[in-house]
Design a protein around this motif. Sequence first.
Motif, PDB file in Angstrom:
ATOM      1  N   LYS A  36      26.884  28.940  53.975  1.00 18.87           N
ATOM      2  CA  LYS A  36      25.510  28.464  54.918  1.00 18.87           C
ATOM      3  C   LYS A  36      24.812  29.754  55.166  1.00 18.87           C
ATOM      4  O   LYS A  36      23.492  29.603  54.841  1.00 18.87           O
ATOM      5  N   THR A  37      25.368  30.674  55.733  1.00 20.14           N
ATOM      6  CA  THR A  37      24.583  31.860  56.131  1.00 20.14           C
ATOM      7  C   THR A  37      25.039  33.119  55.281  1.00 20.14           C
ATOM      8  O   THR A  37      25.945  33.160  54.660  1.00 20.14           O
ATOM      9  N   GLU A  38      24.040  34.308  55.306  1.00 21.30           N
ATOM     10  CA  GLU A  38      24.238  35.380  54.695  1.00 21.30           C
ATOM     11  C   GLU A  38      25.591  36.240  54.985  1.00 21.30           C
ATOM     12  O   GLU A  38      26.245  36.529  54.408  1.00 21.30           O
ATOM     13  N   LYS A  39      25.856  36.053  56.462  1.00 23.34           N
ATOM     14  CA  LYS A  39      27.022  36.644  57.143  1.00 23.34           C
ATOM     15  C   LYS A  39      28.356  35.874  56.228  1.00 23.34           C
ATOM     16  O   LYS A  39      29.258  36.755  56.080  1.00 23.34           O
ATOM     17  N   THR A  40      28.296  34.839  56.663  1.00 24.50           N
ATOM     18  CA  THR A  40      29.539  33.904  55.701  1.00 24.50           C
ATOM     19  C   THR A  40      29.658  34.272  54.328  1.00 24.50           C
ATOM     20  O   THR A  40      30.822  34.431  53.662  1.00 24.50           O
ATOM     21  N   PHE A  41      28.545  34.284  53.611  1.00 21.54           N
ATOM     22  CA  PHE A  41      28.595  34.740  52.163  1.00 21.54           C
ATOM     23  C   PHE A  41      29.211  36.035  51.770  1.00 21.54           C
ATOM     24  O   PHE A  41      29.921  36.225  51.317  1.00 21.54           O
ATOM     25  N   GLU A  42      28.676  36.984  52.731  1.00 20.58           N
ATOM     26  CA  GLU A  42      29.074  38.418  52.454  1.00 20.58           C
ATOM     27  C   GLU A  42      30.731  38.393  52.828  1.00 20.58           C
ATOM     28  O   GLU A  42      31.383  39.209  52.176  1.00 20.58           O
ATOM     29  N   GLU A  43      31.070  37.798  53.958  1.00 23.28           N
ATOM     30  CA  GLU A  43      32.657  37.936  54.306  1.00 23.28           C
ATOM     31  C   GLU A  43      33.341  37.087  53.295  1.00 23.28           C
ATOM     32  O   GLU A  43      34.459  37.680  52.881  1.00 23.28           O
ATOM     33  N   ARG A  44      32.908  36.146  52.678  1.00 24.53           N
ATOM     34  CA  ARG A  44      33.612  35.387  51.633  1.00 24.53           C
ATOM     35  C   ARG A  44      33.658  36.263  50.048  1.00 24.53           C
ATOM     36  O   ARG A  44      34.527  36.342  49.260  1.00 24.53           O
ATOM     37  N   LEU A  45      32.315  37.030  49.975  1.00 27.09           N
ATOM     38  CA  LEU A  45      32.355  37.720  48.902  1.00 27.09           C
ATOM     39  C   LEU A  45      33.241  39.031  48.855  1.00 27.09           C
ATOM     40  O   LEU A  45      34.093  39.514  48.016  1.00 27.09           O
ATOM     41  N   ILE A  46      33.304  39.670  50.155  1.00 24.89           N
ATOM     42  CA  ILE A  46      34.254  40.746  50.360  1.00 24.89           C
ATOM     43  C   ILE A  46      35.748  40.453  50.248  1.00 24.89           C
ATOM     44  O   ILE A  46      36.296  41.279  49.641  1.00 24.89           O
ATOM     45  N   LEU A  47      36.110  39.248  50.796  1.00 27.70           N
ATOM     46  CA  LEU A  47      37.459  38.706  50.485  1.00 27.70           C
ATOM     47  C   LEU A  47      38.025  38.778  49.130  1.00 27.70           C
ATOM     48  O   LEU A  47      38.925  39.222  48.495  1.00 27.70           O
ATOM     49  N   LYS A  48      37.174  37.896  48.231  1.00 27.15           N
ATOM     50  CA  LYS A  48      37.304  37.794  46.840  1.00 27.15           C
ATOM     51  C   LYS A  48      37.222  39.201  46.181  1.00 27.15           C
ATOM     52  O   LYS A  48      38.265  39.499  45.251  1.00 27.15           O
ATOM     53  N   ALA A  49      36.328  39.913  46.230  1.00 27.00           N
ATOM     54  CA  ALA A  49      35.973  41.069  45.596  1.00 27.00           C
ATOM     55  C   ALA A  49      37.594  41.851  45.675  1.00 27.00           C
ATOM     56  O   ALA A  49      38.008  42.619  45.057  1.00 27.00           O
ATOM     57  N   PHE A  50      37.551  41.906  46.999  1.00 25.13           N
ATOM     58  CA  PHE A  50      38.897  43.043  47.626  1.00 25.13           C
ATOM     59  C   PHE A  50      40.160  42.459  46.874  1.00 25.13           C
ATOM     60  O   PHE A  50      40.884  43.147  46.189  1.00 25.13           O
ATOM     61  N   LEU A  51      40.274  41.193  46.744  1.00 21.61           N
ATOM     62  CA  LEU A  51      41.680  40.684  46.354  1.00 21.61           C
ATOM     63  C   LEU A  51      41.736  40.954  44.840  1.00 21.61           C
ATOM     64  O   LEU A  51      42.655  41.423  44.463  1.00 21.61           O
ATOM     65  N   LEU A  52      40.711  40.777  44.175  1.00 19.12           N
ATOM     66  CA  LEU A  52      40.726  40.996  42.763  1.00 19.12           C
ATOM     67  C   LEU A  52      40.778  42.464  42.452  1.00 19.12           C
ATOM     68  O   LEU A  52      41.629  42.964  41.544  1.00 19.12           O
ATOM     69  N   LYS A  53      39.970  43.396  43.170  1.00 20.85           N
ATOM     70  CA  LYS A  53      39.957  44.704  42.995  1.00 20.85           C
ATOM     71  C   LYS A  53      41.211  45.242  43.469  1.00 20.85           C
ATOM     72  O   LYS A  53      41.760  46.479  42.666  1.00 20.85           O
ATOM     73  N   PHE A  54      41.998  44.828  44.524  1.00 21.94           N
ATOM     74  CA  PHE A  54      43.139  45.608  44.895  1.00 21.94           C
ATOM     75  C   PHE A  54      44.226  45.246  44.024  1.00 21.94           C
ATOM     76  O   PHE A  54      44.928  46.175  43.563  1.00 21.94           O
ATOM     77  N   VAL A  55      44.316  43.871  43.297  1.00 20.89           N
ATOM     78  CA  VAL A  55      45.449  43.578  42.423  1.00 20.89           C
ATOM     79  C   VAL A  55      44.989  44.537  40.981  1.00 20.89           C
ATOM     80  O   VAL A  55      45.986  45.071  40.464  1.00 20.89           O
ATOM     81  N   ASN A  56      43.559  44.667  40.725  1.00 21.26           N
ATOM     82  CA  ASN A  56      43.561  45.461  39.573  1.00 21.26           C
ATOM     83  C   ASN A  56      43.849  46.684  39.647  1.00 21.26           C
ATOM     84  O   ASN A  56      44.471  47.603  38.781  1.00 21.26           O
ATOM     85  N   SER A  57      43.560  47.478  40.817  1.00 18.81           N
ATOM     86  CA  SER A  57      43.839  48.854  40.847  1.00 18.81           C
ATOM     87  C   SER A  57      45.287  49.133  40.993  1.00 18.81           C
ATOM     88  O   SER A  57      45.728  50.202  40.737  1.00 18.81           O
ATOM     89  N   TYR A  58      46.115  48.430  41.732  1.00 20.19           N
ATOM     90  CA  TYR A  58      47.638  48.771  41.968  1.00 20.19           C
ATOM     91  C   TYR A  58      48.495  47.976  41.275  1.00 20.19           C
ATOM     92  O   TYR A  58      49.630  48.416  41.661  1.00 20.19           O
ATOM     93  N   ALA A  59      47.981  47.273  40.391  1.00 15.50           N
ATOM     94  CA  ALA A  59      49.307  46.405  39.564  1.00 15.50           C
ATOM     95  C   ALA A  59      50.219  47.360  38.871  1.00 15.50           C
ATOM     96  O   ALA A  59      51.163  47.127  38.832  1.00 15.50           O
ATOM     97  N   SER A  60      49.495  48.160  37.991  1.00 13.45           N
ATOM     98  CA  SER A  60      50.306  49.165  37.129  1.00 13.45           C
ATOM     99  C   SER A  60      51.158  50.073  38.130  1.00 13.45           C
ATOM    100  O   SER A  60      52.132  50.488  37.704  1.00 13.45           O
ATOM    101  N   ILE A  61      50.618  50.332  39.223  1.00 15.64           N
ATOM    102  CA  ILE A  61      51.219  51.259  40.021  1.00 15.64           C
ATOM    103  C   ILE A  61      52.510  50.557  40.656  1.00 15.64           C
ATOM    104  O   ILE A  61      53.512  51.232  40.775  1.00 15.64           O
ATOM    105  N   PHE A  62      52.166  49.409  41.238  1.00 15.10           N
ATOM    106  CA  PHE A  62      53.417  48.613  41.482  1.00 15.10           C
ATOM    107  C   PHE A  62      54.431  48.495  40.470  1.00 15.10           C
ATOM    108  O   PHE A  62      55.822  48.676  40.987  1.00 15.10           O
TER     109      PHE A  62
END
Length: 974
Positions: free
Chosen positions: A580-606
Amino acid sequence: IINNFLEGTQGEAGDKASLSGLRFRDSKRKVDYVLAYHYRRRLAQRPPGAASPEPTGRSASLALVSNGGTGQGRAGPWQQRQDDGQSGLREWPGLPGLQAVELSPLDAMEEEKRLQREEYERNLLEAGLEIEKDPENKSQGLSFVRIHAPWQVLSREAEFLKIKMPTKKMYEIKEEGGILKTLNEIWCKLTEPLQPQVPLQENTKMKNLSYPFSREKIYLYNIKDKDTFFDNATRSRIVREILKRTSTKARNSMGIGTLLANNVYDAAYPLHDGEYEGQNDDMNERKLLYQEWARYGVFYKFQPIDLIRKYFGEKIGLYFAWLGLYTEFLIPSSVVGIIVFLYGCITIESDIPSKEMCDQRNTFTMCPLCDKFCDYWNLSSACATARASHLFDNPATVFFSVFMALWATMFLEQWKRLQMRLSYFWDLTGLEEEEFFFYFYQEHPRPEYETKLLQKKLKNKNITAENSNEFCHACYFVSVFFLQNEKEKLTWSDRMPGYAANFGLILFMIVLTFSAVFGVIVYRVTTAAALSFSTNETTRSNVRVTVTATAVIINLVVVLILDEIYGAVAKWLTEIEIPKTEKTFEERLILKAFLLKFVNSYASIFYVAFFKGRFVGRPGRYVYMFEGYRMEECAPGGCLMELCIQLSIIMLGKQLIQNNLFEIGIPKLKKLLRKLKDERTEPTEMDSNHSKDPQQWDLDYILEPFTGLTPEYMEMIIQFGFVTLFVASFPLAPVFALLNNIIEVRLDAKKFVTELRRPDTVRAKDIGIWYNILSGIGKLSVIINAFVIAVTSDFIPRLMYQYAYSQNGTMHGFINHTLSYFNVSQLKAGTQPENSLFAQEVSFCRFKDYREPPWSPHQYEFSKQYWAVLSARLAFVILFQNLVMFLSVLVDWMIPDIPKDISEQIKKEKTVLVDFFLKEEHEKLKLIESFIARDKRKRRSGSKSKRTRAASFSQCHRSPKGSFTSFSSQHTVV
């Protein structure tokens, strides 16, 4: 007020103002906001009597024009279909002087956009804004709408938005005394050369009392000049709020966001404060920021945080304050990391296990590394790997892991204190009570949400697309009425397709990441086997180094590519959720992007840290991949060295390529492409209304639009993970992070000042969801480092040997203790080395594991030492985790979130505010009573003379109804 630039109307003042590019042509009114759009004049119009083109089988739209000029009417009930194809231009029946013009589909679209722009600008005028436009003299080109907010609009909106403004009252800021004051003075003198040369407040010991703006209490505020009372950032913020809530009837436009999404306008942005470099001596805030902050030559200076906040707003100011504090905290962790690394270098010669491994007299004959083509080998050939592993696998790394866990806790606590201090000085302490409550209920919905909600309403009302334009237009008003008066919202069933797509695609992306890691594993296994077949002795001896280096580089390339893909996918997934709002949009975008990029950056290291070498098997019973390739093993010195290589190359590669080269190159490339596109689309026609020198709105339009702080925070959060999560394997990670951040601060600063359009100022009391992510990474780092020390390194096996199995309490004999025996006669047929060149006949070979020897009744089963070491590993994880968590909670408890002096100042400010209002109201009341008393005296003197003159006519005098005293008391009550 609309000032169209017409030929012959510009005077000297207008030309002078044009050079500055920051004011209207009258040189008085500021340009608070700019709207840019591309226009295309109609090309399908033909003079009356011209032959019509051949019918194309497709009806063309007709727009109403007056005397061949630009039509002002709305296409709708005035549209009709040209079915006969007989005339391209004819008189409109019943309306003399009006003619219908044939429009091509492209012209019809441009006409519709023009009508939307005209209606939107009329609505802006009704809201009180003042507009200045360029004439559209060319056949097609770029035009600008400049907007100015007069004082009446600014004061009205500032009161509506509850913007805090300084009052006339100033109060003294209490400073800490004693030894803290002395230390602070010494620190200020030592760091004086590091301070940026920016104007500071004349009296830093005094602070203006701030209060939300109110027109009724305008006498409270320190208004010296109405043009400068609201600074440029506040003015643009107010105009942006008006643009966001001003709607149009055409195409259900609900604000500037919808118009930008529909390409009615190309851009909407506030102006920069002039040029940042040049020969002129005029100093502005942008040029000051460039000279003292946004150049690499001033990397050693502190950031002018207050000036950054004033120019870009609180949200961006908090980001750079957080980045500066994070960079400062990397200094002590870098020093400790270097000390730990130097400790490893100094003690490498006294490390007994390394000496035993490198001693040529210890003939440890190791089992072949591959089937058939690999020969037996001496453990002493891996001497270099063992010595290098000691640099990072030594007792000091355990201390460093504990230190970094406490460092992360102290960093977050210090940030909360700094955040509170900035909130006090930036007048953000009341936001959670006033402005954020207001924004929670009044924040504008996103255009996509409004559009989806309107579609739902139209669907519920059974409105079909076959209805006439007039009926649809009426239904639009009905729908808007319902949207405004009914608490209609999108339910979970409306969003279910988006949620399902999110779940499926995120799961697919995570599987894709693991597949990429598995692909690299397959590459390592197959390449190692292929190189083992080589007849070149040098190639065979360097198989492990070659495979590791090339695999890490391939992994880095895959991580960089998937990072860019995941960023775009996360944004698209968030959009289909319809927040509904830009704040909600930003928070959901951050969570998705962080989850995907976290897995991508650290999968090989794990994988390297916790899985590589764990599922190899043993000689005679190896685990195979694709029925021909053995699973890869760790190096003789352990997997910690390889983990260090993997972590360092991915971290440094991401920082160098993604964080620096991409940030520098991509904006410049986009700017060049945009410039080439505009030059290609605009015809080379003379425009007499534009000066030869480009105006500020022209210069800012070429710049890259600001897309938010998410990419900036994301790269720093990922780096924070590299610094904390696996720091036990790479103590130099804080050093490289510090070097990167010194450049990153100036790179981001230069990007904001020189390469981006000026962002809209946004007030924020904290960094939002990023703090929760940082806190989560800090807690996760404790668990991961505990497992790295216990499982990946040899710290626990060494402790167990020294205190449980060593005969003399030293590390002598540790290598022999960790190697098991295998009878080579029990190798499977076809896996024995062919044409072995080993110097002596081999009966038994050694491999690294705790297993029973061939002569044991339970041969090759896990030995008692294995279970003892495993128990010690698990016990260490539990002990380490609880100890560090307890220390972190202790540090959190000992350090208050709000500094004591700031807490006292906030209380003092509230008291001063109450006293100030009481005093002002008391003075106002005294002034009113003085007027009443003076008026009362005048009435008494008048009535006394009247009674003297009328004494012969009247025996008594009736007092007037009511009294001044009662009136005064009634006023006081009110």
